[in-house]
Design a protein around this motif. Structure first.
Motif, short mmCIF file in Angstrom:
data_model
loop_
_atom_site.label_atom_id
_atom_site.label_comp_id
_atom_site.label_asym_id
_atom_site.label_seq_id
_atom_site.Cartn_x
_atom_site.Cartn_y
_atom_site.Cartn_z
N PHE A 1 8.28 6.35 -8.97
CA PHE A 1 8.27 5.69 -10.23
C PHE A 1 7.41 6.65 -11.39
O PHE A 1 7.85 6.65 -12.45
CB PHE A 1 7.55 4.32 -10.04
CG PHE A 1 7.28 3.63 -11.30
CD1 PHE A 1 8.42 3.54 -12.19
CD2 PHE A 1 6.05 2.97 -11.66
CE1 PHE A 1 8.21 2.87 -13.35
CE2 PHE A 1 5.80 2.15 -13.01
CZ PHE A 1 6.94 1.99 -13.63
N ARG B 1 5.27 -2.65 -12.48
CA ARG B 1 4.86 -2.65 -11.14
C ARG B 1 6.15 -1.61 -10.45
O ARG B 1 6.09 -1.08 -9.35
CB ARG B 1 5.12 -3.75 -10.31
CG ARG B 1 4.05 -4.89 -10.93
CD ARG B 1 4.23 -6.04 -9.81
NE ARG B 1 5.60 -6.45 -9.45
CZ ARG B 1 6.05 -7.69 -9.63
NH1 ARG B 1 5.37 -8.87 -10.08
NH2 ARG B 1 7.11 -7.85 -9.20
N GLY B 2 7.00 -1.08 -11.39
CA GLY B 2 8.02 -0.15 -11.03
C GLY B 2 9.23 -1.18 -10.34
O GLY B 2 10.14 -0.41 -9.60
N THR B 3 9.33 -2.26 -10.38
CA THR B 3 10.33 -3.17 -9.93
C THR B 3 11.43 -3.80 -11.01
O THR B 3 10.99 -3.97 -11.90
CB THR B 3 9.88 -4.33 -9.00
OG1 THR B 3 9.12 -5.10 -9.63
CG2 THR B 3 8.83 -3.71 -7.81
N ARG C 1 10.94 -1.16 -5.06
CA ARG C 1 10.14 -0.33 -6.22
C ARG C 1 11.11 0.96 -6.26
O ARG C 1 11.55 1.64 -5.45
CB ARG C 1 8.74 -0.14 -5.60
CG ARG C 1 7.97 0.44 -6.73
CD ARG C 1 6.23 0.23 -6.05
NE ARG C 1 5.57 1.31 -6.94
CZ ARG C 1 5.85 2.64 -6.58
NH1 ARG C 1 6.61 3.08 -5.70
NH2 ARG C 1 4.89 3.59 -7.27
N LEU D 1 15.69 2.67 -5.33
CA LEU D 1 14.61 1.74 -4.98
C LEU D 1 14.28 1.81 -3.44
O LEU D 1 14.97 1.90 -2.41
CB LEU D 1 15.10 0.31 -5.34
CG LEU D 1 15.70 0.21 -6.65
CD1 LEU D 1 15.97 -1.27 -6.57
CD2 LEU D 1 14.70 0.49 -7.64
#
Length: 121
Positions: free
Chosen positions: A108, A73-75, A104, A99
Motif C-alpha cells: 500500500f 487503512r489501505g482497504t 488490504r 489485495l
DNA sequence: CGGCTGACGACCT
DNA sequence: GAGGTCGCCAGCC
C-alpha cells in the motif's frame, strides 16, 4: 503539504467537481485515500464527503477513476455495498493492484499516490 | 429552516 | 488488533 496553493479552502460551491478533478489525476496503478483527497482540497476533515461525492458519480463521469480511492487503512470501503466492493477489487486488479487475504492493498505505501502539486490550479 | 445521512479518520479503551 | 466515540459538513428531505 508543502504547497500553500493546495491549502485553499474549496469546500463549498463545486465541492464535487473539486473531488473529481483530483481523482482524475490519480495515475493508473496507484491509489489514494479519501483523506488525502480531502487534504488536497484544503480540508483534511472532509474525508467523508469525498466518499459521498464519489457515490454520486454517474455514467457521465466514467473518466473519474473512483476505484483508485480507498480508505486510510489501505482497504476498500464497502459500507454495505458488497457489489461495489467486488467491482472495485476487480478494477484495481486490472491495474496490477492486488489485495491480500484481509482485503488490504499489497504494498500500500508504495502504491499510494504522492499527489503532485500541479493537481489543482 | 431543522434534522438526518454518510465510499471517512483520528483517537481512545 | 478489535471495538466504540466523536468530529466533520455538503446535500437531501
Amino acid at each position: 503539504m508543502a504547497d500553500r496553493d493546495l491549502e485553499r479552502r474549496v469546500v463549498g460551491p463545486g465541492f464535487h467537481a473539486q473531488v473529481y478533478a483530483v481523482v482524475r489525476e490519480v495515475p493508473r496503478g496507484h491509489v489514494t485515500t479519501y483523506g488525502d483527497v480531502a487534504t488536497l482540497l484544503g480540508s483534511p476533515r472532509v474525508a467523508r464527503h469525498v466518499g459521498w461525492a464519489l457515490a454520486a458519480l454517474g455514467e457521465g463521469d466514467a473518466d473519474v477513476p473512483w476505484h483508485r480511492v480507498i480508505n486510510s487503512r489501505g482497504t476498500i470501503s464497502y459500507r454495505g455495498d458488497t457489489l461495489r466492493g467486488v467491482q472495485q477489487t476487480t478494477m484495481l486488479a486490472a491495474e496490477g493492484i492486488r489485495l491480500d487475504e484481509r482485503g488490504r492493498v499489497v504494498d500500500f505505501a508504495a502504491r499510494r499516490w504522492p499527489y503532485p502539486s500541479r493537481v489543482i490550479g
